[in-house]
Motif scaffolding. Structure first.
Motif, PDB file in Angstrom:
ATOM      1  N   PRO A 163      31.444  15.642  -2.032  1.00 47.04           N
ATOM      2  CA  PRO A 163      30.304  16.073  -1.219  1.00 47.04           C
ATOM      3  C   PRO A 163      28.949  15.724  -1.821  1.00 47.04           C
ATOM      4  O   PRO A 163      28.823  15.487  -3.022  1.00 47.04           O
ATOM      5  N   TYR A 164      27.960  15.722  -0.954  1.00 45.86           N
ATOM      6  CA  TYR A 164      26.560  15.652  -1.361  1.00 45.86           C
ATOM      7  C   TYR A 164      26.030  17.077  -1.377  1.00 45.86           C
ATOM      8  O   TYR A 164      26.131  17.801  -0.374  1.00 45.86           O
ATOM      9  N   ILE A 165      25.489  17.528  -2.495  1.00 46.18           N
ATOM     10  CA  ILE A 165      24.976  18.887  -2.623  1.00 46.18           C
ATOM     11  C   ILE A 165      23.555  18.825  -3.163  1.00 46.18           C
ATOM     12  O   ILE A 165      23.297  18.197  -4.191  1.00 46.18           O
ATOM     13  N   ALA A 226      19.285  11.004   5.617  1.00 45.87           N
ATOM     14  CA  ALA A 226      19.784   9.759   5.034  1.00 45.87           C
ATOM     15  C   ALA A 226      18.733   8.658   5.052  1.00 45.87           C
ATOM     16  O   ALA A 226      18.896   7.637   4.392  1.00 45.87           O
ATOM     17  N   ARG A 227      17.642   8.881   5.804  1.00 45.77           N
ATOM     18  CA  ARG A 227      16.552   7.902   5.861  1.00 45.77           C
ATOM     19  C   ARG A 227      15.254   8.470   5.320  1.00 45.77           C
ATOM     20  O   ARG A 227      14.179   7.930   5.567  1.00 45.77           O
ATOM     21  N   SER A 228      15.355   9.581   4.603  1.00 45.31           N
ATOM     22  CA  SER A 228      14.155  10.267   4.126  1.00 45.31           C
ATOM     23  C   SER A 228      14.170  10.429   2.616  1.00 45.31           C
ATOM     24  O   SER A 228      15.206  10.313   1.980  1.00 45.31           O
ATOM     25  N   GLY A 229      13.021  10.748   2.090  1.00 47.27           N
ATOM     26  CA  GLY A 229      12.953  11.175   0.698  1.00 47.27           C
ATOM     27  C   GLY A 229      12.406  10.140  -0.247  1.00 47.27           C
ATOM     28  O   GLY A 229      11.998   9.052   0.135  1.00 47.27           O
ATOM     29  N   GLN A 230      12.438  10.507  -1.505  1.00 44.23           N
ATOM     30  CA  GLN A 230      11.883   9.664  -2.556  1.00 44.23           C
ATOM     31  C   GLN A 230      12.900   8.594  -2.944  1.00 44.23           C
ATOM     32  O   GLN A 230      13.842   8.836  -3.665  1.00 44.23           O
ATOM     33  N   ASP A 235      20.458   7.803  -1.081  1.00 46.50           N
ATOM     34  CA  ASP A 235      20.814   6.404  -1.346  1.00 46.50           C
ATOM     35  C   ASP A 235      21.885   6.248  -2.427  1.00 46.50           C
ATOM     36  O   ASP A 235      22.890   5.567  -2.241  1.00 46.50           O
ATOM     37  N   SER A 236      21.656   6.852  -3.564  1.00 49.45           N
ATOM     38  CA  SER A 236      22.582   6.715  -4.686  1.00 49.45           C
ATOM     39  C   SER A 236      23.948   7.299  -4.327  1.00 49.45           C
ATOM     40  O   SER A 236      24.992   6.694  -4.604  1.00 49.45           O
ATOM     41  N   TYR A 237      23.928   8.461  -3.697  1.00 48.12           N
ATOM     42  CA  TYR A 237      25.178   9.111  -3.303  1.00 48.12           C
ATOM     43  C   TYR A 237      25.951   8.257  -2.293  1.00 48.12           C
ATOM     44  O   TYR A 237      27.161   8.046  -2.436  1.00 48.12           O
ATOM     45  N   LEU A 238      25.260   7.759  -1.272  1.00 51.47           N
ATOM     46  CA  LEU A 238      25.932   6.956  -0.248  1.00 51.47           C
ATOM     47  C   LEU A 238      26.521   5.681  -0.836  1.00 51.47           C
ATOM     48  O   LEU A 238      27.592   5.233  -0.421  1.00 51.47           O
ATOM     49  N   ASN A 239      25.843   5.110  -1.806  1.00 55.33           N
ATOM     50  CA  ASN A 239      26.375   3.921  -2.466  1.00 55.33           C
ATOM     51  C   ASN A 239      27.686   4.238  -3.182  1.00 55.33           C
ATOM     52  O   ASN A 239      28.635   3.443  -3.156  1.00 55.33           O
ATOM     53  N   GLU A 240      27.763   5.414  -3.803  1.00 55.95           N
ATOM     54  CA  GLU A 240      29.001   5.831  -4.465  1.00 55.95           C
ATOM     55  C   GLU A 240      30.126   6.006  -3.459  1.00 55.95           C
ATOM     56  O   GLU A 240      31.265   5.591  -3.713  1.00 55.95           O
ATOM     57  N   ILE A 241      29.824   6.619  -2.325  1.00 54.66           N
ATOM     58  CA  ILE A 241      30.851   6.828  -1.295  1.00 54.66           C
ATOM     59  C   ILE A 241      31.350   5.494  -0.757  1.00 54.66           C
ATOM     60  O   ILE A 241      32.562   5.283  -0.584  1.00 54.66           O
ATOM     61  N   ARG A 242      30.457   4.587  -0.492  1.00 57.94           N
ATOM     62  CA  ARG A 242      30.846   3.292   0.079  1.00 57.94           C
ATOM     63  C   ARG A 242      31.706   2.474  -0.866  1.00 57.94           C
ATOM     64  O   ARG A 242      32.449   1.595  -0.436  1.00 57.94           O
ATOM     65  N   ASN A 243      31.632   2.768  -2.162  1.00 52.10           N
ATOM     66  CA  ASN A 243      32.417   2.015  -3.137  1.00 52.10           C
ATOM     67  C   ASN A 243      33.722   2.705  -3.525  1.00 52.10           C
ATOM     68  O   ASN A 243      34.455   2.211  -4.379  1.00 52.10           O
ATOM     69  N   ILE A 244      34.018   3.831  -2.878  1.00 56.31           N
ATOM     70  CA  ILE A 244      35.315   4.471  -3.087  1.00 56.31           C
ATOM     71  C   ILE A 244      36.409   3.592  -2.494  1.00 56.31           C
ATOM     72  O   ILE A 244      36.276   3.058  -1.391  1.00 56.31           O
ATOM     73  N   VAL A 245      37.493   3.430  -3.227  1.00 56.42           N
ATOM     74  CA  VAL A 245      38.628   2.626  -2.744  1.00 56.42           C
ATOM     75  C   VAL A 245      39.606   3.534  -2.021  1.00 56.42           C
ATOM     76  O   VAL A 245      40.050   4.546  -2.565  1.00 56.42           O
ATOM     77  N   TRP A 246      39.933   3.174  -0.778  1.00 50.34           N
ATOM     78  CA  TRP A 246      40.885   3.949   0.025  1.00 50.34           C
ATOM     79  C   TRP A 246      41.953   2.995   0.548  1.00 50.34           C
ATOM     80  O   TRP A 246      41.641   2.043   1.235  1.00 50.34           O
ATOM     81  N   LEU A 247      43.195   3.253   0.172  1.00 54.63           N
ATOM     82  CA  LEU A 247      44.316   2.375   0.535  1.00 54.63           C
ATOM     83  C   LEU A 247      44.056   0.937   0.093  1.00 54.63           C
ATOM     84  O   LEU A 247      44.351  -0.020   0.820  1.00 54.63           O
ATOM     85  N   GLY A 248      43.481   0.793  -1.094  1.00 51.64           N
ATOM     86  CA  GLY A 248      43.295  -0.525  -1.687  1.00 51.64           C
ATOM     87  C   GLY A 248      42.048  -1.266  -1.256  1.00 51.64           C
ATOM     88  O   GLY A 248      41.790  -2.373  -1.749  1.00 51.64           O
TER      89      GLY A 248
END
Length: 283
Positions: A163-165, A226-230, A235-248
């Motif tokens: 999660p993002y917290i 997701a389009r706001s802020g400093q 951004d950093s969190y979403l990049n981590e999620i997008r790089n998660i490997v699921w079913l290879g």
């Protein structure tokens, strides 16, 4: 709160009487994907239609997460010091979830604004709006976003990703700061209209207008965290999620595959985009 001043995080003080509880709950939320289980099972839905059911499952996941928080009481209240307290869901007002005294509804320790987001959505980012005024957030309140995905991509049970917290007040302050500064060099006004002072208090009652809004927002983008802020809050969190490997395969490549076979595209265009994705996978 002055939206012209750059926001700074101000978490609860370690001297706060509930700080240890708050910290335990925050850490537990990170671990909830390990505990999450649901009877929901998806089968027989075409890939292009999976986007449409995201909202339905998000609501069910939010409800299940509240139950999960209560069933893990042995973790966040191991000494049985908060036996009168329980996580309660509320609708149509901020926040979605309250940790409240069952015998005194005004005795609230913290609130959680809970969002679920289908990680393979077309937009490639959460689209929810977070518009609550900063002064309507207590120092302990949290914004929690849970991405989810089906266990076998197009079929199976929903599975939660990390999660993002973030502190809800800080997010609201960053949102207003971003909106004001982002509009300085444009023809549109960056003014943020805030609710009446009487409603800018933590845990507003249902139907009270405790949210901010933009004076000019033709695109309806005010509150899109997701389009706001400093540097963009997520951004950093979403990049981590997008790089998660699921079913290879990485999440970001699954998204590209889904986009490639989006409804209405010609076969040649689908093949061209899939070939591009495959080249990225092999690099």
């Amino acid at each position: 709160m002055n939206s012209d001043r750059e926001p700074h995080k101000t978490p609860p003080s370690p001297q706060w009487q509930h700080y240890e509880l708050w910290n335990k709950i925050r850490n537990l939320i990170y671990a909830l994907p390990n505990y999450f289980d649901t009877e929901i099972f998806v089968r027989g839905i075409d890939v292009p239609d999976l986007y449409a059911i995201g909202g339905v499952f998000s609501a069910a996941i939010e409800s299940n997460l509240v139950e999960l928080l209560n069933t893990t009481r042995n973790i966040w209240d191991s000494k049985n010091e908060y036996s009168n307290f329980s996580f309660q869901r509320q609708s149509q007002t901020f926040p979605d979830v309250l940790l409240t005294d069952l015998y005194d509804k005004d005795n609230i320790i913290l609130g959680i604004e809970l969002k679920a987001w289908y990680a393979l959505s077309k937009e490639n980012e959460p689209s929810f709006r977070f518009k609550i005024d900063p002064e309507s957030c207590s120092q302990a309140d949290l914004l929690v976003v849970f991405p989810w995905i089906l266990s076998d991509i197009t079929v199976g049970k929903p599975k939660l990703l990390p999660p993002y917290i973030e502190l809800a007040k800080y997010v609201a302050e960053c949102r207003n700061f971003y909106w004001t500064k982002n509009r300085e060099d444009t023809k549109r006004s960056g003014e943020v209209i805030r609710p009446d002072k009487q409603y800018r208090v933590p845990y507003p009652a249902a139907k009270q207008d405790a949210s901010d809004k933009a004076l000019e927002d033709g695109g309806g983008n005010f509150g899109r965290i997701a389009r706001s802020g400093q540097g963009n809050l997520m951004d950093s969190y979403l990049n981590e999620i997008r790089n998660i490997v699921w079913l290879g395969i990485k999440i970001k490549h699954w998204i590209q595959i889904f986009k490639a076979i989006a409804e209405g595209r010609e076969d040649t265009k689908i093949e061209s985009r899939l070939n591009k994705v495959l080249r990225n996978l092999n690099e």
